[in-house]
Enzyme design. Structure first.
Site, short mmCIF file in Angstrom:
data_model
loop_
_atom_site.label_atom_id
_atom_site.label_comp_id
_atom_site.label_asym_id
_atom_site.label_seq_id
_atom_site.Cartn_x
_atom_site.Cartn_y
_atom_site.Cartn_z
N CYS B 77 -6.40 -3.89 -10.83
CA CYS B 77 -5.90 -4.76 -9.77
C CYS B 77 -7.12 -5.02 -8.90
CB CYS B 77 -4.81 -4.06 -8.97
SG CYS B 77 -4.05 -5.15 -7.76
N PHE B 183 -1.09 -12.53 -5.05
CA PHE B 183 -1.05 -13.88 -4.49
C PHE B 183 -2.34 -14.64 -4.76
CE2 PHE B 183 -2.71 -11.03 -1.16
CZ PHE B 183 -3.94 -11.61 -0.94
N SER B 356 -2.12 -9.03 4.97
CA SER B 356 -0.79 -9.50 4.58
C SER B 356 -0.67 -10.97 4.93
CB SER B 356 0.27 -8.69 5.32
OG SER B 356 0.06 -8.80 6.71
N MET B 357 0.39 -11.64 4.44
CA MET B 357 0.60 -13.05 4.75
C MET B 357 0.66 -13.22 6.26
SD MET B 357 3.63 -14.34 2.29
CE MET B 357 4.73 -13.07 2.88
N SER B 361 -7.57 -11.73 6.41
CA SER B 361 -8.28 -10.99 5.37
C SER B 361 -9.73 -10.90 5.81
CB SER B 361 -8.16 -11.71 4.02
OG SER B 361 -6.81 -11.74 3.60
N HIS B 380 -8.95 -0.97 0.68
CA HIS B 380 -8.63 -2.10 -0.20
C HIS B 380 -7.63 -3.08 0.38
CE1 HIS B 380 -4.75 -0.38 -1.06
NE2 HIS B 380 -4.51 -1.14 -2.10
#
Lengths: 139, 457
Positions: B77, B183, B356-357, B361, B380
């Protein structure tokens, strides 16, 4: 009381499963997982051709047997796009399972279950003489 | 415990970390056979399976333990960041259209397959070649490969170590995001913290960039499941009895250890190929909406945060070869490291931390402090604090979509339920997580990204 219920978990899904017999516990766990894949799927009338699969698992103990059984069923769900609702055992001991599972094709899953985990899983007989365990699904 | 356990967190985050079994799991990790120096957990820690999420542990090569629980079910991931030449003002009028085009072009959602249906021999090529397979088949750019951790290909990958069931799960999953917290996100660079590093990375304020967060899909999940089961059955032969079944493992240099390491590498290659093909799909959507070449989108970097690698680190003042497990932890190599592409040798590697949305970031840069203290690793992501059930009681999908729209964020989601489950209130404060690693020096802030478009399963 339903044989499985969802308990809180921060990131994944925790099911508490209880049943009177070991066979019933395995069936309840299977149906609990199937309900996560698609709620109500196993209760629906569905005229499509049933999908039947043979399954054999060996593990060190009953807890490992249940988790490995669910993992194997989950793998087949993903590969064959089937949700399994029924199980007929030809053998079920502490360490061995031979059975036929049955279900129906599904065009979608509601939950993307990555894995059935061993975390907190512990099949035991409680004070009411019921089989019980927790199963956590990594999603 | 064979080594100390270290927790990176600010005091205000400690309550979250103490509220679950993260620390108990960290203590278990500190007792693994062959563990070196320390077991470490990052500020985005939460309870995982065997290892805590956000965990880093290194065992002695070649006989130390390798454990699938130290890598996680979603092998490789990871995150990649794409740089576009346009600024926010250039795209503002077409963001809604771009969000719809991305959602139409990139398959996402639970168990969803993509357009690519691999034949068995093609699957083996993907598992051996990683991102290079996409490039060879016209679904990626040659220049991208140098900008991927390990050039997008672990050479020890062995398709024969991957079960037929795992391959079957992956045949139609290349180029797909999946569900959960995975996403594709279009962002604008909202703040620059380190002008020099940002310039080196080709990042400027107001620039439009694109983040991809996904992994090895069902194929990787199956590899982890297969080998966890295998190791549980054989580990007693190696006189190993872990405190937690999910810590099942075997010596790295055992037959089973080598098979797992080679299967894990194959799954990691699948994930890199997946992110390369998603990049190709994004370039197509870009071309369709903005009528510009998709090739003008450059790859800054692609990093894994669920992986095991053989690396050399200093232990007790001496270089030592180690099996480094990162589970929800990002490699953060500092300047001068020969593993890095030439472009990043003087700065250190880009470190990509998705929030998160609706929040932020970050782009950070790896440091030599991380090499000295955390086996070249850092956090991460944000890390969940609220369960999916709890968050759905607080917020509904349609309301969340509108609330995000009011903030200027266009969301395309496969289901209302899936959208609500990923609401920002379910996550830790990403600013606190990133400030923690910045202040401790195990990665330094370069730029902050504000979301404009989120496409999720």
């Amino acid at each position: 009381m339903p044989p499985y219920k969802q308990l809180p978990h921060t990131s994944d899904i925790r099911l508490s499963i209880r049943a009177q017999t070991r066979e019933a516990l395995f069936l309840a766990a299977l149906q609990g997982m199937s309900a996560l894949l698609q709620k109500g799927f196993c209760d629906q009338q569905n005229d499509s051709q049933p999908e039947v699969d043979r399954i054999e698992i060996t593990a060190a103990d009953t807890t490992g047997l249940l988790v490995d059984f669910l993992s194997e069923v989950l793998t087949r769900c993903h590969i064959r796009k089937v949700i399994y609702c029924g199980i007929v055992f030809s053998e079920l001991s502490d360490t061995n399972l031979k059975a036929t599972i049955s279900g129906k094709k599904s065009d979608h899953f509601e939950e993307d279950i990555k894995a059935v985990t061993y975390h907190e899983a512990d099949v035991r007989i409680n004070e009411n003489n019921q089989y019980e365990t927790i199963i956590i699904f990594d999603i | 415990m064979l080594v100390p356990a270290y927790v990176y967190c600010k005091e205000e985050m400690l309550e979250h970390i103490l509220s679950d079994r993260s620390l108990e799991q960290l203590i278990n990790v500190a007792s693994l056979p062959g563990i070196e120096k320390a077991a470490i957990v990052m500020p985005d820690a939460h309870e995982g399976y065997g290892f805590p999420i956000g965990g880093v542990a290194a065992t002695r090569w070649p006989e130390g333990l390798i454990s699938p629980g130290g890598i996680g079910y979603d092998i490789n991931c990871g995150v990649r960041l794409l740089l576009t030449p346009l600024n926010y003002e250039d795209v503002a009028g077409k963001l809604e259209l771009f969000s719809q085009e991305l959602a139409a072009t990139i398959p996402s959602g639970t168990g969803k397959g993509g357009e690519i249906k691999l034949a068995p021999e093609e699957m083996d090529e993907v598992l051996r070649m990683g991102a290079g397979w996409a490039v060879r088949n016209g679904m990626g750019n040659e220049a991208d490969l140098a900008m991927i951790e390990s050039n997008g290909c672990l050479i020890n990958a062995d398709p024969a170590a991957v079960s037929e069931q795992a391959k079957q799960r992956g045949y139609d999953q290349l180029g797909t995001i999946g569900a959960g917290n995975h996403f594709v996100e279009v962002d604008k660079v909202s703040e620059i913290f380190d002008e020099s590093a940002a310039r080196s990375f080709g990042i400027r304020k107001e620039q439009v960039v694109i983040l991809i967060h996904t992994g090895s899909r069902g194929l990787g999940h199956q590899v982890a499941t297969d080998y966890l089961r295998l190791m549980m059955n054989v580990m007693s032969e190696y006189h190993y009895k872990p405190r937690d079944r999910e810590l099942a493992g075997v010596p790295f240099n055992s037959k089973e250890g080598q098979d797992y390491f080679n299967a894990m590498a194959a799954a990691a290659n699948f994930a890199w190929c997946n992110r390369e093909i998603i990049t190709y799909e994004i370039r197509q959507a870009w071309q369709a909406v903005f009528n510009r070449s998709g090739d003008e989108i450059q790859l800054l970097y692609d990093v894994a945060h669920n992986i095991a690698k053989i690396e050399e680190h200093i232990v007790d003042g001496k270089p030592k070869k180690l099996i480094v497990h990162r589970k929800g932890a990002t490699r953060a190599f500092g300047p001068g490291n020969e593993e890095l592409p030439e472009k990043f040798r003087t700065t250190g590697q880009p470190v990509l931390i998705p929030g998160s949305m609706g929040t932020a970031s970050y782009v950070l840069v790896g440091t030599n402090k991380s090499m000295e203290t955390t086996f070249g690793s850092t956090c991460h992501g944000a890390g969940r604090t609220l369960s999916r059930t709890a968050v759905k009681k607080l917020v509904g999908g349609p309301q969340l979509k509108q609330a995000l729209r009011d903030q200027g964020i266009f969301v395309e989601a496969g289901s209302w339920r899936g959208l609500a489950e990923e609401a920002p209130i379910a996550y830790k404060d990403i600013d606190l997580v990133v400030d923690t690693v910045h202040e401790s020096g195990i990665a330094l802030k370069v730029a902050k990204l504000k979301p404009l478009v989120v496409v999720k399963g």
